[in-house]
Design a protein around this motif. Structure first.
Motif, PDB file in Angstrom:
ATOM      1  N   ALA A   1      18.886 106.863  39.417  1.00  0.00           N
ATOM      2  CA  ALA A   1      19.197 105.494  39.829  1.00  0.00           C
ATOM      3  C   ALA A   1      18.058 104.555  39.448  1.00  0.00           C
ATOM      4  O   ALA A   1      18.275 103.463  38.900  1.00  0.00           O
ATOM      5  N   THR A   2      16.824 104.989  39.723  1.00  0.00           N
ATOM      6  CA  THR A   2      15.686 104.152  39.365  1.00  0.00           C
ATOM      7  C   THR A   2      15.608 103.939  37.860  1.00  0.00           C
ATOM      8  O   THR A   2      15.381 102.827  37.385  1.00  0.00           O
ATOM      9  N   GLY A   3      15.833 105.007  37.094  1.00  0.00           N
ATOM     10  CA  GLY A   3      15.749 104.907  35.632  1.00  0.00           C
ATOM     11  C   GLY A   3      16.770 103.932  35.083  1.00  0.00           C
ATOM     12  O   GLY A   3      16.449 103.058  34.262  1.00  0.00           O
ATOM     13  N   VAL A   4      18.006 104.058  35.541  1.00  0.00           N
ATOM     14  CA  VAL A   4      19.062 103.163  35.055  1.00  0.00           C
ATOM     15  C   VAL A   4      18.700 101.719  35.399  1.00  0.00           C
ATOM     16  O   VAL A   4      18.812 100.809  34.573  1.00  0.00           O
TER      17      VAL A   4
ATOM     18  N   PRO B   1       8.542 110.690  41.265  1.00  0.00           N
ATOM     19  CA  PRO B   1       8.865 109.336  41.705  1.00  0.00           C
ATOM     20  C   PRO B   1       7.634 108.429  41.765  1.00  0.00           C
ATOM     21  O   PRO B   1       7.757 107.224  41.597  1.00  0.00           O
ATOM     22  N   GLY B   2       6.431 108.994  41.991  1.00  0.00           N
ATOM     23  CA  GLY B   2       5.236 108.226  42.325  1.00  0.00           C
ATOM     24  C   GLY B   2       5.080 106.873  41.657  1.00  0.00           C
ATOM     25  O   GLY B   2       5.460 105.840  42.224  1.00  0.00           O
ATOM     26  N   THR B   3       4.522 106.879  40.439  1.00  0.00           N
ATOM     27  CA  THR B   3       4.214 105.595  39.827  1.00  0.00           C
ATOM     28  C   THR B   3       5.457 104.745  39.560  1.00  0.00           C
ATOM     29  O   THR B   3       5.450 103.557  39.853  1.00  0.00           O
ATOM     30  N   PRO B   4       6.555 105.303  39.021  1.00  0.00           N
ATOM     31  CA  PRO B   4       7.715 104.426  38.789  1.00  0.00           C
ATOM     32  C   PRO B   4       8.244 103.799  40.073  1.00  0.00           C
ATOM     33  O   PRO B   4       8.488 102.601  40.127  1.00  0.00           O
ATOM     34  N   ALA B   5       8.420 104.603  41.119  1.00  0.00           N
ATOM     35  CA  ALA B   5       9.101 104.064  42.292  1.00  0.00           C
ATOM     36  C   ALA B   5       8.217 103.119  43.083  1.00  0.00           C
ATOM     37  O   ALA B   5       8.714 102.184  43.702  1.00  0.00           O
ATOM     38  N   VAL B   6       6.915 103.327  43.071  1.00  0.00           N
ATOM     39  CA  VAL B   6       6.046 102.439  43.830  1.00  0.00           C
ATOM     40  C   VAL B   6       5.620 101.258  42.957  1.00  0.00           C
ATOM     41  O   VAL B   6       6.023 100.123  43.173  1.00  0.00           O
ATOM     42  N   LEU B   7       4.803 101.550  41.943  1.00  0.00           N
ATOM     43  CA  LEU B   7       4.287 100.453  41.124  1.00  0.00           C
ATOM     44  C   LEU B   7       5.399  99.850  40.261  1.00  0.00           C
ATOM     45  O   LEU B   7       5.476  98.642  40.091  1.00  0.00           O
ATOM     46  N   GLY B   8       6.257 100.722  39.713  1.00  0.00           N
ATOM     47  CA  GLY B   8       7.335 100.227  38.856  1.00  0.00           C
ATOM     48  C   GLY B   8       8.264  99.305  39.623  1.00  0.00           C
ATOM     49  O   GLY B   8       8.569  98.205  39.179  1.00  0.00           O
ATOM     50  N   ASN B   9       8.690  99.733  40.774  1.00  0.00           N
ATOM     51  CA  ASN B   9       9.582  98.888  41.572  1.00  0.00           C
ATOM     52  C   ASN B   9       8.936  97.557  41.883  1.00  0.00           C
ATOM     53  O   ASN B   9       9.561  96.512  41.828  1.00  0.00           O
ATOM     54  N   PHE B  10       7.666  97.603  42.242  1.00  0.00           N
ATOM     55  CA  PHE B  10       7.009  96.363  42.617  1.00  0.00           C
ATOM     56  C   PHE B  10       6.839  95.452  41.395  1.00  0.00           C
ATOM     57  O   PHE B  10       7.029  94.242  41.471  1.00  0.00           O
ATOM     58  N   LEU B  11       6.487  96.054  40.258  1.00  0.00           N
ATOM     59  CA  LEU B  11       5.990  95.244  39.153  1.00  0.00           C
ATOM     60  C   LEU B  11       7.005  94.888  38.088  1.00  0.00           C
ATOM     61  O   LEU B  11       6.871  93.862  37.436  1.00  0.00           O
ATOM     62  N   VAL B  12       7.998  95.746  37.868  1.00  0.00           N
ATOM     63  CA  VAL B  12       8.864  95.477  36.716  1.00  0.00           C
ATOM     64  C   VAL B  12       9.473  94.077  36.780  1.00  0.00           C
ATOM     65  O   VAL B  12       9.309  93.293  35.844  1.00  0.00           O
ATOM     66  N   PRO B  13      10.138  93.688  37.895  1.00  0.00           N
ATOM     67  CA  PRO B  13      10.679  92.329  37.909  1.00  0.00           C
ATOM     68  C   PRO B  13       9.593  91.252  37.794  1.00  0.00           C
ATOM     69  O   PRO B  13       9.754  90.290  37.056  1.00  0.00           O
TER      70      PRO B  13
ATOM     71  N   ILE C   1       7.467 112.192  32.345  1.00  0.00           N
ATOM     72  CA  ILE C   1       7.871 111.254  33.390  1.00  0.00           C
ATOM     73  C   ILE C   1       6.678 111.007  34.309  1.00  0.00           C
ATOM     74  O   ILE C   1       6.464 109.911  34.807  1.00  0.00           O
ATOM     75  N   MET C   2       5.868 112.051  34.482  1.00  0.00           N
ATOM     76  CA  MET C   2       4.733 111.898  35.384  1.00  0.00           C
ATOM     77  C   MET C   2       3.603 111.101  34.747  1.00  0.00           C
ATOM     78  O   MET C   2       2.918 110.354  35.429  1.00  0.00           O
ATOM     79  N   ILE C   3       3.380 111.271  33.452  1.00  0.00           N
ATOM     80  CA  ILE C   3       2.160 110.680  32.891  1.00  0.00           C
ATOM     81  C   ILE C   3       2.399 109.347  32.193  1.00  0.00           C
ATOM     82  O   ILE C   3       1.523 108.503  32.153  1.00  0.00           O
ATOM     83  N   LEU C   4       3.597 109.125  31.617  1.00  0.00           N
ATOM     84  CA  LEU C   4       3.799 107.882  30.858  1.00  0.00           C
ATOM     85  C   LEU C   4       3.557 106.623  31.694  1.00  0.00           C
ATOM     86  O   LEU C   4       2.888 105.696  31.227  1.00  0.00           O
ATOM     87  N   PRO C   5       4.089 106.557  32.929  1.00  0.00           N
ATOM     88  CA  PRO C   5       3.803 105.346  33.704  1.00  0.00           C
ATOM     89  C   PRO C   5       2.299 105.177  33.909  1.00  0.00           C
ATOM     90  O   PRO C   5       1.791 104.058  33.918  1.00  0.00           O
ATOM     91  N   GLY C   6       1.608 106.316  34.035  1.00  0.00           N
ATOM     92  CA  GLY C   6       0.157 106.257  34.172  1.00  0.00           C
ATOM     93  C   GLY C   6      -0.486 105.651  32.931  1.00  0.00           C
ATOM     94  O   GLY C   6      -1.388 104.819  33.029  1.00  0.00           O
ATOM     95  N   PHE C   7      -0.008 106.035  31.758  1.00  0.00           N
ATOM     96  CA  PHE C   7      -0.515 105.418  30.516  1.00  0.00           C
ATOM     97  C   PHE C   7      -0.374 103.901  30.596  1.00  0.00           C
ATOM     98  O   PHE C   7      -1.266 103.151  30.201  1.00  0.00           O
ATOM     99  N   GLY C   8       0.797 103.458  31.103  1.00  0.00           N
ATOM    100  CA  GLY C   8       1.035 102.017  31.206  1.00  0.00           C
ATOM    101  C   GLY C   8       0.007 101.357  32.116  1.00  0.00           C
ATOM    102  O   GLY C   8      -0.570 100.319  31.776  1.00  0.00           O
TER     103      GLY C   8
END
Ligand code: HEM
Ligand code: CU
Ligand code: CU
Lengths: 333, 552
Positions: free
Chosen positions: B176-179, B92-104, B262-269
Motif C-alpha cells: 500500500a505504501t509503495g503504490v 517499513p522504517g525509513t519509507p513509512a516514517v521519513l517517506g510518509n512525512f517527506l514525500v508530499p 528496500i532497506m537501504i535505498l531510502p537510506g541512500f536518499g
C-alpha cells in the motif's frame, strides 16, 4: 581457554588457494575501505566551515570522473570474479578415482558409511593425500556439511544427493559443523573430522567397530577377516538387496533379456529417455529411477517398474548405489 | 505543555475538546504527517523489542556453553530478533516514517495520492505486528526469519502459521505504501517540479516503491504456500510429500534479496540530502546517484541465487549469479564516490545528522566490500552461514540503513516537532553508536572466517574471546541507541524553537513552517530551480561567516 586463533588452520588442498584469494580481496578492500575513509577525513577537516580554503569554481559533475570510478572498480571486481570462478569450478569437480564416502544427515547427527561398510556417527575419518568425495543426503530437513579447516561446505538435502570433495593435507582433528539451521539441537550437530595417513586410515577402516545404524539401532561388529575376504560390504549389501531383498534382478538381468534394461555400466553414462531427451545417469538420476520410475522412462522399455518409494531406507539406497556403481567400475576395467 | 508556543496553526495542534475526539484526530487521521508519527512510535517500539531479543542472544553467547537459555529458547530469540528487525523495523522504517512525512512536502503536494490507503497501511502494519507478537508470546517461533522448508513447513512445532500470517499482512502494508508513493510522485508534483529537480530522497523512495510493488507479492504467495503445506500437507516444498525444498529458497530470495535494497535505498536518499545540506552545495553527480538507484532496483532482481551457492544449485547457475552480484556492487560504489566528491570544496559542519552520514559512509563501505567477498563463490562456500555473513549484513543494515534512519530522524526532527534537540548529546551518542557498532560486529568477521556457524547456541571454546568482545560492544551500542530516545523526547518540552529552516537547507519542506501546517502549503509552490540550488558562493559565505563559538 586453550588458544585464541585469529585464522583457521589450513588442512586441505583448497585452503591455500581460498585464503590467497581472500587476502587479495582484503588487500583490495583496504585500498577502498582503508584509503577512502582517510580521503573523507581529510576533506572533512580541510573543508570544515572553520577552515579557510579555496571554495570557488565548484564542479557539480564530471563525466570523466564518473567513468573512472565506474570502470576501475568494474575491472577489479571482474578480475576477482574470474579468479574465484576458476577456483569454484575446481571445488565443484571431483577428480576421477576419488574415494567415495556416504553421509546421511538427520536431526541431529551425522551418519557416515565407508565403502567397506564401516560406519561412524558424528565423525569422519579420511586419508590425507587422497581425493575424497562425499555423497550426502538427509533423512529430514536441510543440513549443511561444513569443515572449516578444509574450506568446504555443502548443503545436505532431503530427497536428493549433493556431493562435495576435498583432499586433506595435514593429519589432525578438525571441526565438523552443521551450518544450515535445522532445529533445536542444530548447534550440537557437530563432530570431528580425523585426517590420517593412508596406512593409518586403512588400519582404522579394517578395525571392527560397533555398527550404529542411522536409525540408532546397533548391529553386531564386523569381523575383520571377513572384510578382507568379501571385499566390499557396501557393494555386497547392495547386491543382496538387488538380487533378493528387493527383487530388482528379476527384471534387470545382466544378459539384457529382462523386462528392464541391463544396468551394468549405467552409472556416469548418458541415458536416452522415451521422449528423446538425454540424461546423465548420476546418483540423483539412479535414485529417482528407483523411487519414482515413471518420472523418466528409458527409451525402448515399458513404464512397468514399480515404485520403491517408502520401501528403501536412505541407508539401503546408498548400498544400492554403491552396488550399481561397482557394476560400472567392473566394466571400465 | 510547551514552554514556548510553536508558531501558527500546525498539524500537531488539535481542536479536539474531548478525549474521544482527540483519539479520532490521531487514529483516524489521513494527514500523511500524523501517519508518519504513528509509524515513528510503533516502529520504534518494535525496534526496542527486537533489541531486547538481541540483548538476550548476546548475553547467551558470552560463554561457549548454553547456560542462560535452553536451545529452544535461543532459537526463538534469534528468530524473533530477525523477524522483528527485518519485517517490522527495517523494511517499513525509513519509507513509512521519513517517506510518509517527506514525500508530499518535498514534491510540493498537500498529501499523498491516497490518504485513506495510507492510514489503512498503518493499521495493516499494526495487525501484522500483533500477529507476530502473539505468536511470540504464546510459544514463539523457531524457524529463523528465513523460514527454510521443509523445516518450517513440516518439522517445526512452533507458531509458524501465526507468524507467517503476521509477515503476510505486513506485506500488504508495504505494498500500500509503495503504490501510494509511486502514484503520488507521478501525479502530484508541484508545477515546475520536473523529474530532474526532484530531491534524491524522492528518487530513492521511488526506486524503493518499485521494488516493493514488484517483489512483495512473491514472498506473500511463498509464505502462503508454506502455510498450505503445513496445514493440509499438500506437497510443495517437502520431498517426503513430493515437493522441492529448493523451490522455497528461490521464491524466498527472489523477494528477500530485493528486500535488502528496500532497506537501504531510502537510506541512500537520506544520505544524499544530509551531505548536500551540511556541505552547503549541490550533490555531486546528481544524475548518477539518481540512476544508480534505478540500476540497483533493476539488478537487485537478478541476483537472488547468491544466497544459494552451497544449496545444491548447478555450477553454471552459481557462476551466473556470482557474475551478476559483482555488477550490483558497482552502483553502490558510484554513490559513495559521488558523496565523497560532494565534500570537496564544501563548507562542512559536524552537526549530528552529518556525523551519522559520515558514519554511514565508513560502515557501508565495509558492508558493501564484504558483499563482494560473499559474491565470489569460492570464498562464499567457506563463509556462508557463518558469522561472516552475520557481520556483513549488520554492516549494511545497521551500519547503513539504521545510521541513515537516525541521521534522517535528527535532520528532520525540527521540521516534525518544531524543536531542536541537544546538539551535544546528539554528537556524543552518534560517536558511541559508531564505536559500539564496530566493536560488536568487526570481531564477527574474524570469528566467521574461523568457521563459527551462525545460529549456534553452543560453540567451541576457542571462539569465546571474540564473542565476549562482540557482546561488550553490543552493550556500548545499546547505550548509544537509548540516549537519543531520551534527549529527543525531552526536546519536545525543552527544545529551542527550530524556525522554518534551522539548517539553512534547500528543499520545499524547509520553506513551510515547523511543524508544517496541516495542509502543508497554503499556496502550492511553483518550482523554478533544481534540487540543492545553493548559491554558487554558499559554501564560501558559510565559511566566511564562521566565528569561534558558532556551531562546528
Ligand atoms: C554492495 C552490494 C552487496 C553485495 C555484493 C552483497 C552480497 C551478498 C551476498 C553474496 C550474500 C549471501 C551470503 C550468503 O548467504 O552466503 C549476502 C547476504 C546478505 N546481505 Fe548482502 N550484499 C550487498 C549489499 C547488501 C545490502 C545493502 C543489504 C541490506 C541493507 C544486504 C543485506 C544482506 C542480508 C540480510 C544477507 C543475509 C541474509 C541471510 O542469510 O539471512 N546486503 N549479501
Ligand atoms: Cu543444522
Ligand atoms: Cu542478496
Amino acid at each position: 581457554m586453550r588458544d585464541f586463533p585469529l585464522f583457521p588452520e589450513q588442512a586441505s588442498t583448497f585452503a591455500g588457494p581460498v585464503d590467497a584469494l581472500y587476502w587479495t580481496l582484503v588487500g583490495l578492500s583496504l585500498i577502498f575501505g582503508g584509503v577512502l575513509p582517510f580521503i573523507i577525513l581529510y576533506l572533512m577537516v580541510r573543508y570544515h566551515r572553520s577552515q579557510k580554503a579555496d571554495r570557488t569554481n565548484q564542479v557539480h559533475s564530471s563525466l570523466p570522473l564518473e567513468l573512472t570510478w565506474t570502470v576501475i572498480p568494474l575491472v577489479l571486481v571482474l578480475a576477482v570474479f574470474f579468479w574465484g570462478a576458476f577456483l569454484y569450478i575446481e571445488i565443484r569437480n571431483p577428480p576421477d578415482r576419488s574415494l567415495e564416502i556416504y553421509v546421511i544427515g538427520k536431526q541431529w547427527m551425522w551418519h557416515v558409511q565407508h565403502p567397506n561398510g564401516k560406519r561412524e556417527n558424528n565423525e569422519l575419518h579420511v586419508p590425507i593425500g587422497q581425493p575424497v568425495r562425499l555423497v550426502m543426503t538427509s533423512q529430514d530437513v536441510i543440513h549443511s556439511f561444513y569443515i572449516p579447516a578444509f574450506r568446504v561446505k555443502q548443503d545436505v538435502l532431503p530427497g536428493r544427493y549433493t556431493t562435495m570433495w576435498f583432499e586433506a593435507t595435514e593429519p589432525g582433528e578438525y571441526h565438523l559443523f552443521c551450518a544450515e539451521y535445522c532445529g533445536t539441537e542444530h548447534s550440537l550437530m557437530v563432530g570431528r573430522v580425523v585426517a590420517m595417513r593412508m596406512a593409518d586410515y586403512e588400519r582404522w577402516l579394517t578395525t571392527p567397530g560397533e555398527i550404529i545404524l542411522p536409525d540408532g539401532s546397533t548391529g553386531g561388529a564386523v569381523a575383520s577377516p571377513l572384510v578382507g575376504a568379501i571385499g566390499d560390504p557396501m557393494v555386497l549389501a547392495g547386491s543382496q538387496l538387488f538380487a533378493t531383498g528387493l527383487g530388482c534382478a528379476s527384471c534387470h538381468r545382466n544378459d539384457g533379456l529382462g523386462i528392464g534394461p541391463n544396468l551394468e555400466g549405467i552409472y556416469g553414462t548418458e541415458v536416452r529417455l522415451d521422449n528423446g531427451e538425454l540424461v546423465f545417469a548420476d546418483e540423483n538420476y539412479l535414485r529417482e529411477s528407483i523411487l519414482n520410475p515413471a518420472a523418466k522412462v528409458a527409451t525402448g522399455y515399458a513404464n512397468v517398474m514399480p515404485t520403491y518409494d517408502g520401501q528403501v531406507s536412505e541407508d539401503q539406497m546408498n548400498q544400492l548405489l554403491a552396488y550399481l556403481k561397482s557394476l560400472g567400475a567392473a566394466d571400465a576395467e | 505543555m510547551a514552554t514556548t508556543a510553536l508558531p501558527g496553526h500546525n498539524y500537531l495542534q488539535d481542536d479536539a475538546s474531548t478525549v474521544g475526539a482527540w483519539f479520532k484526530s490521531w487514529f483516524l487521521t489521513v494527514d500523511h504527517k500524523r501517519i508518519a508519527l504513528l509509524y515513528l512510535l510503533s516502529i520504534n517500539v518494535f525496534f526496542l523489542l527486537g533489541g531486547l531479543a538481541a540483548t538476550v542472544i548476546r548475553v547467551e553467547l558470552i560463554t561457549p556453553q548454553g547456560d542462560l537459555l535452553s536451545a529452544d529458547l535461543y532459537n526463538r530469540a534469534f528468530t524473533l530478533h530477525g523477524i522483528i528487525m527485518v519485517f517490522f523495523f527495517l523494511i517499513p522504517g525509513t519509507p513509512a516514517v521519513l517517506g510518509n512525512f517527506l514525500v508530499p512536502l518535498m514534491i510540493g503536494a498537500r498529501d499523498m495520492a491516497f490518504p485513506r490507503l495510507n492510514l489503512f497501511s498503518w493499521y495493516l502494519y499494526m495487525a501484522g505486528g500483533l500477529f507476530a507478537l502473539t505468536a511470540a508470546i504464546f510459544g514463539g517461533v523457531d524457524t529463523g526469519w528465513t523460514f527454510y522448508t521443509p523445516f518450517s513447513s513440516t518439522y517445526a512445532n512452533s507458531n509458524v502459521i501465526l507468524t507467517i500470517a503476521g509477515a503476510f499482512i505486513m506485506g500488504f502494508s508495504s505494498i500500500a505504501t509503495g503504490v501510494n508513493f509511486i502514484v503520488t510522485i507521478h501525479t502530484m508534483r508541484a508545477p515546475g517540479m520536473t523529474w530532474f529537480r526532484l530531491p534524491l530522497f524522492i528518487w530513492s523512495s521511488y526506486a524503493t516503491s518499485l521494488i516493493i510493488v514488484l517483489a512483495t507479492p512473491v514472498v506473500g504467495i511463498t509464505l502462503l504456500l508454506v502455510a498450505i503445506e503445513r496445514i493440509w500437507g499438500v506437497g510443495i516444498f517437502d520431498p517426503a510429500l513430493g515437493g522441492d525444498p529448493l523451490l522455497f529458497q528461490h521464491l524466498f530470495w527472489f523477494y528477500s534479496h530485493p528486500a535488502v535494497y528496500i532497506m537501504i535505498l531510502p537510506g541512500f536518499g537520506v544520505i544524499s540530502e544530509l551531505i548536500a545540506a551540511f556541505s552547503r552545495k549541490r550533490v555531486f553527480g546528481y544524475e548518477f546517484i539518481a540512476f544508480s538507484s534505478m540500476a540497483i532496483a533493476l539488478l537487485g532482481f537478478l541476483v537472488w541465487g547468491h544466497h544459494m551457492f552451497v544449496s545444491g544449485q548447478s555450477v553454471y547457475a552459481g557462476l551466473v549469479f556470482s557474475f551478476l552480484t559483482m555488477l550490483v556492487a558497482i552502483p553502490s560504489a558510484i554513490k559513495i564516490f559521488n558523496w565523497t566528491a560532494t565534500l570537496y570544496k564544501g563548507s562542512i559542519s559536524y552537526r549530528t545528522p552529518m556525523l551519522y552520514a559520515l558514519g554511514f559512509m565508513g560502515l557501508f563501505v565495509i558492508g558493501g566490500l564484504t558483499g563482494i567477498f560473499l559474491g565470489i563463490v569460492a570464498i562464499d562456500i567457506h563463509v556462508t552461514d557463518t558469522y561472516f555473513v552475520v557481520a556483513h549484513f549488520h554492516y549494511v543494515m545497521v551500519g547503513g540503513a539504521i545510521m541513515a534512519y537516525l541521521g534522517g530522524i535528527h535532520y528532520w526532527w525540527p521540521k516534525m516537532t518544531g524543536r531542536m534537540y541537544s546538539e551535544v548529546w546528539g554528537g556524543i551518542s552518534a560517536l558511541i553508536i559508531f564505536v559500539g557498532f564496530n566493536m560488536t560486529f568487526f570481531p564477527q568477521f574474524v570469528v566467521g572466517y574461523l568457521g563459527m556457524p551462525r545460529r549456534y547456541h553452543v560453540y567451541p571454546e576457542e571462539f569465546q574471546v571474540l564473542h565476549v568482545l562482540s557482546s561488550a560492544g553490543a552493550t556500548i551500542l545499546a547505550i548509544g541507541f537509548i540516549i537519543p530516545i531520551i534527549y529527543l523526547t525531552l526536546s519536545l518540552w525543552t527544545g529551542k524553537e527550530a524556525g522554518n529552516n534551522p539548517w539553512d537547507a534547500t528543499g520545499l519542506e524547509w520553506q513551510v513552517s515547523s511543524p508544517p501546517p496541516t495542509h502543508n502549503f497554503l499556496e502550492i509552490p511553483v518550482v523554478t530551480t533544481e534540487a540543492y540550488a545553493y548559491a554558487p558562493d554558499a559554501a564560501e559565505q558559510d565559511a566566511a561567516n564562521w566565528r569561534p563559538g558558532s556551531p562546528l
